[in-house]
Write a protein that holds these residues in place. Structure first.
Motif, PDB file in Angstrom:
ATOM      1  N   UNK A 171       0.876  -1.128  -0.022  1.00  0.00           N
ATOM      2  CA  UNK A 171      -0.022  -0.052   0.086  1.00  0.00           C
ATOM      3  C   UNK A 171       0.962   1.261   0.139  1.00  0.00           C
ATOM      4  N   UNK A 172       1.775   1.223  -0.425  1.00  0.00           N
ATOM      5  CA  UNK A 172       2.825   2.473  -0.701  1.00  0.00           C
ATOM      6  C   UNK A 172       3.208   2.635  -2.150  1.00  0.00           C
ATOM      7  N   UNK A 173       2.658   3.389  -3.078  1.00  0.00           N
ATOM      8  CA  UNK A 173       3.062   3.508  -4.375  1.00  0.00           C
ATOM      9  C   UNK A 173       3.784   4.555  -4.903  1.00  0.00           C
ATOM     10  N   UNK A 174       4.554   4.464  -5.770  1.00  0.00           N
ATOM     11  CA  UNK A 174       5.257   5.551  -6.650  1.00  0.00           C
ATOM     12  C   UNK A 174       4.764   5.452  -8.057  1.00  0.00           C
ATOM     13  N   UNK A 175       3.985   6.264  -8.367  1.00  0.00           N
ATOM     14  CA  UNK A 175       3.533   6.259 -10.106  1.00  0.00           C
ATOM     15  C   UNK A 175       4.177   7.211 -10.925  1.00  0.00           C
ATOM     16  N   UNK A 176       4.849   6.854 -11.877  1.00  0.00           N
ATOM     17  CA  UNK A 176       5.631   7.367 -12.822  1.00  0.00           C
ATOM     18  C   UNK A 176       4.574   8.041 -14.104  1.00  0.00           C
ATOM     19  N   UNK A 177       4.467   9.485 -14.056  1.00  0.00           N
ATOM     20  CA  UNK A 177       3.771   9.842 -15.211  1.00  0.00           C
ATOM     21  C   UNK A 177       4.264  10.880 -15.969  1.00  0.00           C
ATOM     22  N   UNK A 178       3.315  11.788 -16.690  1.00  0.00           N
ATOM     23  CA  UNK A 178       3.861  12.745 -17.543  1.00  0.00           C
ATOM     24  C   UNK A 178       3.303  14.184 -17.183  1.00  0.00           C
ATOM     25  N   UNK A 179       4.053  15.241 -17.512  1.00  0.00           N
ATOM     26  CA  UNK A 179       3.710  16.618 -17.552  1.00  0.00           C
ATOM     27  C   UNK A 179       2.673  16.928 -18.308  1.00  0.00           C
ATOM     28  N   UNK A 180       2.480  16.077 -19.257  1.00  0.00           N
ATOM     29  CA  UNK A 180       1.469  16.312 -20.346  1.00  0.00           C
ATOM     30  C   UNK A 180       0.004  16.087 -19.848  1.00  0.00           C
ATOM     31  N   UNK A 181      -0.076  15.510 -18.536  1.00  0.00           N
ATOM     32  CA  UNK A 181      -1.285  15.532 -17.708  1.00  0.00           C
ATOM     33  C   UNK A 181      -1.891  16.732 -17.547  1.00  0.00           C
ATOM     34  N   UNK A 182      -1.265  17.988 -17.446  1.00  0.00           N
ATOM     35  CA  UNK A 182      -1.633  19.214 -17.003  1.00  0.00           C
ATOM     36  C   UNK A 182      -2.300  19.806 -18.150  1.00  0.00           C
ATOM     37  N   UNK A 183      -1.892  19.355 -19.295  1.00  0.00           N
ATOM     38  CA  UNK A 183      -2.904  20.058 -20.483  1.00  0.00           C
ATOM     39  C   UNK A 183      -4.157  19.421 -20.544  1.00  0.00           C
TER      40      UNK A 183
END
Length: 207
Positions: free
Chosen positions: A101-113
């Motif tokens: 129950x501890x997560x680090x999720x790698x995502x993208x700055x493109x989510x902001x758009x």
């Protein structure tokens, strides 16, 4: 500490694993490749991310690097949704069922758009020919799902929205490698208009 890592052969994943393993951290690394380098403290798990991996029960933290469509300008919406949302959500549910129950999720700055378009109510459907749109949309949907699971199941979750990650060993078709190659060989490199504003993250800082 024991970590469960997806996307272990990807650019960010493999650099992270090298650094973490050297510090004596035990790693379960999911990969679709049958042959991998022997690295001390790393156990390779051959298969897909949505398998019900029992190793999740022995893991303190899940690090989800794996993704589809990151390098494609016009990624297929069905392929990106199937992996970035459907299979990735199964990974989270398996983690919950195994009490990781501890997560680090790698995502993208493109989510902001995508967020801005939603607030302005300008998203009319789930498909667009705009560059990187389908990738960004599926990552945004998955991030929202992570937040929901975090609230419901009391998960400690961090989502990292990274900008362009560059470094010495990145793929040859990426910007940093292209700049390096063309400058060393005194070659012209066709660029964009230059009006866009962007940031960059060095791989060592990210890892």
């Amino acid at each position: 500490m024991k970590l469960f890592v997806t996307g272990s052969n990807g650019y960010i994943g493999r650099n992270f694993i090298k650094k973490a393993a050297k510090r004596g951290i035990k790693i379960f690394a999911v990969t679709r490749r049958k042959k991998n380098k022997k690295i001390q403290n790393v156990k390779w798990l051959i298969g897909n991310i949505d398998y019900n991996w029992r190793e999740l029960a022995d893991s303190d933290i899940l690090l989800h690097f794996a993704t589809v469509g990151a390098y494609e300008k016009n990624a297929d919406i069905n392929e990106t949704y199937e992996f970035n949302v459907v299979k990735s959500s199964k990974l989270l549910l398996n983690a919950i069922n195994n009490n990781c129950k501890k997560w680090i999720i790698i995502s993208t700055n493109k989510e902001e758009k995508i967020e801005k378009l939603i607030k302005l109510k300008k998203i009319k459907n789930t498909y667009s020919k705009e560059l990187h749109f389908n990738y960004a949309l599926t990552k945004y949907i998955f991030s929202e799902l992570c937040k929901t699971y975090s609230k419901i199941f009391n998960i400690k979750c961090r989502i990292l929205r990274l900008f362009h990650v560059y470094g010495s060993d990145e793929p040859k078709f990426r910007l940093w490698k292209l700049l390096d190659y063309h400058s060393k060989n005194n070659l012209d490199l066709k660029m964009s208009s230059g009006y866009q504003k962007y940031d960059f993250n060095h791989i060592d800082d990210v890892a």
